[in-house]
Design a protein around this motif. Structure first.
Motif, PDB file in Angstrom:
ATOM      1  N   ASP A  32      49.589  -4.349   4.556  1.00 39.67           N
ATOM      2  CA  ASP A  32      50.563  -3.555   4.079  1.00 39.67           C
ATOM      3  C   ASP A  32      49.968  -2.845   2.682  1.00 39.67           C
ATOM      4  N   LYS A  33      48.944  -3.408   2.059  1.00 36.73           N
ATOM      5  CA  LYS A  33      48.111  -3.318   0.723  1.00 36.73           C
ATOM      6  C   LYS A  33      46.886  -2.671   1.079  1.00 36.73           C
ATOM      7  N   GLN A  34      46.207  -3.280   2.067  1.00 40.63           N
ATOM      8  CA  GLN A  34      44.574  -2.975   2.195  1.00 40.63           C
ATOM      9  C   GLN A  34      44.208  -2.685   3.539  1.00 40.63           C
ATOM     10  N   LEU A  35      43.177  -1.890   3.787  1.00 32.37           N
ATOM     11  CA  LEU A  35      42.553  -1.766   5.368  1.00 32.37           C
ATOM     12  C   LEU A  35      41.232  -2.387   4.996  1.00 32.37           C
ATOM     13  N   CYS A  36      40.702  -2.903   5.937  1.00 30.24           N
ATOM     14  CA  CYS A  36      39.474  -3.552   5.951  1.00 30.24           C
ATOM     15  C   CYS A  36      38.444  -2.616   6.969  1.00 30.24           C
ATOM     16  N   LEU A  37      37.551  -2.171   6.663  1.00 32.83           N
ATOM     17  CA  LEU A  37      36.800  -1.086   7.452  1.00 32.83           C
ATOM     18  C   LEU A  37      35.599  -1.636   7.721  1.00 32.83           C
ATOM     19  N   VAL A  38      34.877  -1.229   8.868  1.00 36.89           N
ATOM     20  CA  VAL A  38      33.623  -2.048   9.458  1.00 36.89           C
ATOM     21  C   VAL A  38      32.873  -0.403   9.593  1.00 36.89           C
ATOM     22  N   HIS A  39      31.621  -0.440   9.190  1.00 41.08           N
ATOM     23  CA  HIS A  39      30.794   0.840   9.265  1.00 41.08           C
ATOM     24  C   HIS A  39      30.344   0.943  10.857  1.00 41.08           C
ATOM     25  N   ARG A  40      30.189   2.076  11.479  1.00 38.02           N
ATOM     26  CA  ARG A  40      30.079   1.890  12.968  1.00 38.02           C
ATOM     27  C   ARG A  40      28.540   1.285  13.141  1.00 38.02           C
ATOM     28  N   TYR A  41      27.817   1.673  12.319  1.00 41.99           N
ATOM     29  CA  TYR A  41      26.184   1.628  12.402  1.00 41.99           C
ATOM     30  C   TYR A  41      25.535   0.441  11.677  1.00 41.99           C
ATOM     31  N   THR A  42      26.009   0.295  10.379  1.00 44.21           N
ATOM     32  CA  THR A  42      25.429  -0.746   9.634  1.00 44.21           C
ATOM     33  C   THR A  42      26.062  -2.009   9.580  1.00 44.21           C
ATOM     34  N   ASP A  43      27.072  -2.002  10.251  1.00 45.09           N
ATOM     35  CA  ASP A  43      28.102  -3.305  10.099  1.00 45.09           C
ATOM     36  C   ASP A  43      28.500  -3.540   8.834  1.00 45.09           C
ATOM     37  N   LYS A  44      28.842  -2.890   7.757  1.00 46.93           N
ATOM     38  CA  LYS A  44      29.136  -3.034   6.477  1.00 46.93           C
ATOM     39  C   LYS A  44      30.355  -3.050   6.277  1.00 46.93           C
ATOM     40  N   ILE A  45      30.930  -4.135   5.596  1.00 45.94           N
ATOM     41  CA  ILE A  45      32.463  -4.478   5.407  1.00 45.94           C
ATOM     42  C   ILE A  45      32.768  -3.570   4.421  1.00 45.94           C
ATOM     43  N   ARG A  46      34.219  -3.044   4.348  1.00 47.56           N
ATOM     44  CA  ARG A  46      34.723  -2.514   2.969  1.00 47.56           C
ATOM     45  C   ARG A  46      36.056  -2.637   2.829  1.00 47.56           C
ATOM     46  N   TRP A  47      36.647  -2.921   1.923  1.00 49.77           N
ATOM     47  CA  TRP A  47      37.989  -3.357   1.704  1.00 49.77           C
ATOM     48  C   TRP A  47      38.631  -2.152   0.963  1.00 49.77           C
ATOM     49  N   ILE A  48      39.707  -1.522   1.233  1.00 47.07           N
ATOM     50  CA  ILE A  48      40.039  -0.333   0.412  1.00 47.07           C
ATOM     51  C   ILE A  48      41.645  -0.656   0.264  1.00 47.07           C
ATOM     52  N   ASP A  49      41.936  -0.122  -0.913  1.00 50.65           N
ATOM     53  CA  ASP A  49      43.511  -0.072  -1.165  1.00 50.65           C
ATOM     54  C   ASP A  49      44.383   1.010  -0.415  1.00 50.65           C
TER      55      ASP A  49
END
Length: 65
Positions: A32-49
């Protein structure tokens, strides 16, 4: 590494709000408060509000005499 899914239109708007390219990111986890994103090519993980992005209102055209 977790596999991501293609983001929905609303999620794409949120990703673009953070100046990221929605075509390069996949959603791994959505809360409800965040999205966990994964980059397609580098597999970097990023959390955004999650942010609330309002749609522009459609104004009906009126005829003035």
């Amino acid at each position: 590494m977790k596999h991501g899914k293609i983001p929905t239109k609303a999620q794409k708007r949120i990703i673009a709000y953070y100046k990221l390219d929605p075509a390069d990111w996949m959603v791994s986890k959505a809360t409800d408060k965040q999205l966990c994103l994964v980059h397609r090519y580098t597999d970097k993980i990023r959390w955004i509000d999650m942010v609330r992005i309002e749609e522009p209102r459609k104004v009906k055209a009126t005829k003035y005499a």
